[in-house]
Structures are given as structure tokens and as C-alpha cells.
Design an enzyme around this catalytic site. Sequence first.
Site, mmCIF file in Angstrom:
data_model
loop_
_atom_site.group_PDB
_atom_site.id
_atom_site.type_symbol
_atom_site.label_atom_id
_atom_site.label_comp_id
_atom_site.label_asym_id
_atom_site.label_seq_id
_atom_site.Cartn_x
_atom_site.Cartn_y
_atom_site.Cartn_z
ATOM 1 N N ASP A 92 4.652 11.567 -11.278
ATOM 2 C CA ASP A 92 3.584 12.536 -11.017
ATOM 3 C C ASP A 92 3.470 12.731 -9.503
ATOM 4 O OD1 ASP A 92 0.779 13.456 -12.670
ATOM 5 O OD2 ASP A 92 0.569 13.215 -10.512
ATOM 6 N N HIS A 132 0.952 12.908 -7.754
ATOM 7 C CA HIS A 132 -0.137 12.084 -7.210
ATOM 8 C C HIS A 132 0.171 10.599 -7.422
ATOM 9 C CE1 HIS A 132 -2.034 15.975 -8.418
ATOM 10 N NE2 HIS A 132 -2.535 15.873 -7.202
ATOM 11 N N HIS A 159 -4.863 7.660 -13.027
ATOM 12 C CA HIS A 159 -5.889 7.438 -11.986
ATOM 13 C C HIS A 159 -7.032 6.549 -12.480
ATOM 14 C CE1 HIS A 159 -3.991 10.278 -9.348
ATOM 15 N NE2 HIS A 159 -4.209 11.306 -10.127
HETATM 16 ZN ZN LIG Z 1 -0.896 14.495 -10.773
#
Ligand SMILES: [Zn+2]
Length: 305
Positions: free
Chosen positions: A164, A166, A128
Site C-alpha cells: 500500500d 501508505h 492503520h
Molecule cells: Zn493506503
Amino acid sequence: MIDRVIRMPPPVFTHPACLDHDPGPGHPESPARLEAILRRINETFPGTIREAEPAPLELIERVHPRSYLDYLAAFSASGGGPIDGDTVVTPSSWPAALGAVGAALAAVRHAHQANGAAFAAIRPPGHHALRETAMGFCLLGNAVIAAREAQALGREKVLIVDWDVHHGNGTQALVERDATIRFVSMHQWPLYPGTGRAEERGVGNVWNVPLPPGLPATRYVHELVTAIAKAIYGWVPDMVLISAGYDSMLGDPLGGFTLEPVHYADLVGALRAAAPGAPMAVLLEGGYDPRRIAEGVLATLGALL
Ligand SMILES: [Zn+2]
């Protein structure tokens, strides 16, 4: 049977500082995650864990400006604090971030030299993190820094696969204008961080696979393998990196996907079949049930025997 005895799992690189970063009581990105993983690896594949050197700043500067690195180092050294609602910096965070990148770099170098595989058991995670912004528990873009190292070693075409739960928004932002890197991310939709629509294609080098929660696990495997096949059609990667988040497992407190350990082995097997000959470095991202994610990591390593 003899075959299993003589085949060794890939080395697992880590750094002791990765265990020190503690965002606080109740935070899902806890040291217990990595502790569980390292304990299970030691039990199952003794002798495979190796300590990496912390990453030198000049290699991180291939991705993040020095001003951002200086800010993070100073903020951490002065005691730190919350960067956003999810991302907390403490005095241990900067050494942990440098150790995590160092282990990712070591994994890439080993995979390159051995023409084989390596795993980086690291935290904080990275996918991220933006160029000058920490977010989503992530401080530095571990996977992209690793990709730049692969390129410096002559592995020009790098495929990054992110399983993942996300979206790897940071990885995408850092590579989406660079056709030498291809990025495939499968993630729950809608979910944090809110990016990762299929229409987000970068310069034609990004393949996003947003999917709802609760599908059969084999559907997730199929969708990701299909996207990987599209991404490498007519384009042979010189190195494969996996942003291996185990929050895509059934029962994860932050996600609704349904993968079991065997499905990570299936994904690794499919990737090796799709890109035979490409070395593979697997980098730990998320995953928030320590006992479960340790099993996911073991299955991944088992598939790399
Ligand atoms: Zn994640």
C-alpha cells in the site's frame, strides 16, 4: 493455451456486509471500490468468489482487547459517527469489519490447507488500525489477525508484505515486538500517517522502505523485492500475507507511486520465487480509483494462476 484453460485462479473470499459500509459522499474509501473489484473478477474469473463467515470475536481478541471490540460494536449499533477526520463508523461498519476479518481468516485457512494461495476482497481495510484505536479508514488489524490464525494453524513464521502507498503503521505496531512475524512495508514518504522510517526496525523484524513519489515503477518493484530478500535471508516463512493496497498505482488520488497492474504480478512472482512453498494470502487494503484497482487485483490473481 490448454495450460491456461485448466489452471484456476485462487479463490476470492469476501462478505456481503463489506459492500454496506459507506463512510459517506465523497469519501475515497467507498463501496464502489469493492463493487468494481468483484465485478471484474466475476467477468474474468467466474466462479472464484466465495462468501466467508463473519469472524468470531474470540479470534479477533488475539489482537484487540474485548473492550475495544465492544466499543466499536456499540458505537456502530448506535448510529456511529466520525472517529477521526478520515475514519467514519456507521451502523453498517461493524458487520462489515467482522465480514472483512472473516474473509481474511478464510483466505488464510484456504491457503494453509491447499498449500496454495487465496485473496480476500475486503473493506474496511486494516493496516492503520492500532490495538485500541481506529484510524485511516481502518477499524481492525485484518492482516495481524490473519497472521495469528496462520500461527494457530501451525504456520509459526509469518511474513507480511505491505505494498500500500501508505505505511502500515497499525500492522507494525501490532507485530514490532514479536520476532515470529516479519513485516516489510514500502510506502510513500512523507505521507500519511507519518511513520515508517527505515530506522524503525522493531526487534529486528521490521523492514520499512520509504520512497518519494514519481519514481519509475520498476524502481519501486526493485526496492520492495530487495527488502523482502533481506527480511527472509536465513528465515524461511511458513506463510506469506500481503497487505495489498492498490493506491500505489499510477494516478491514485491519494498517492504518488507509479505502479501499473503488471508490477503487482511481478511482485507476486518475485515473492513466490523468494519463498517457494509458503502459502500466500492476499488481503485488500487501500486503492481509491475503482476502475484501476480492479485491474490491479486482476493482475495479482493472474499471477497466482
Ligand atoms: Zn493506503
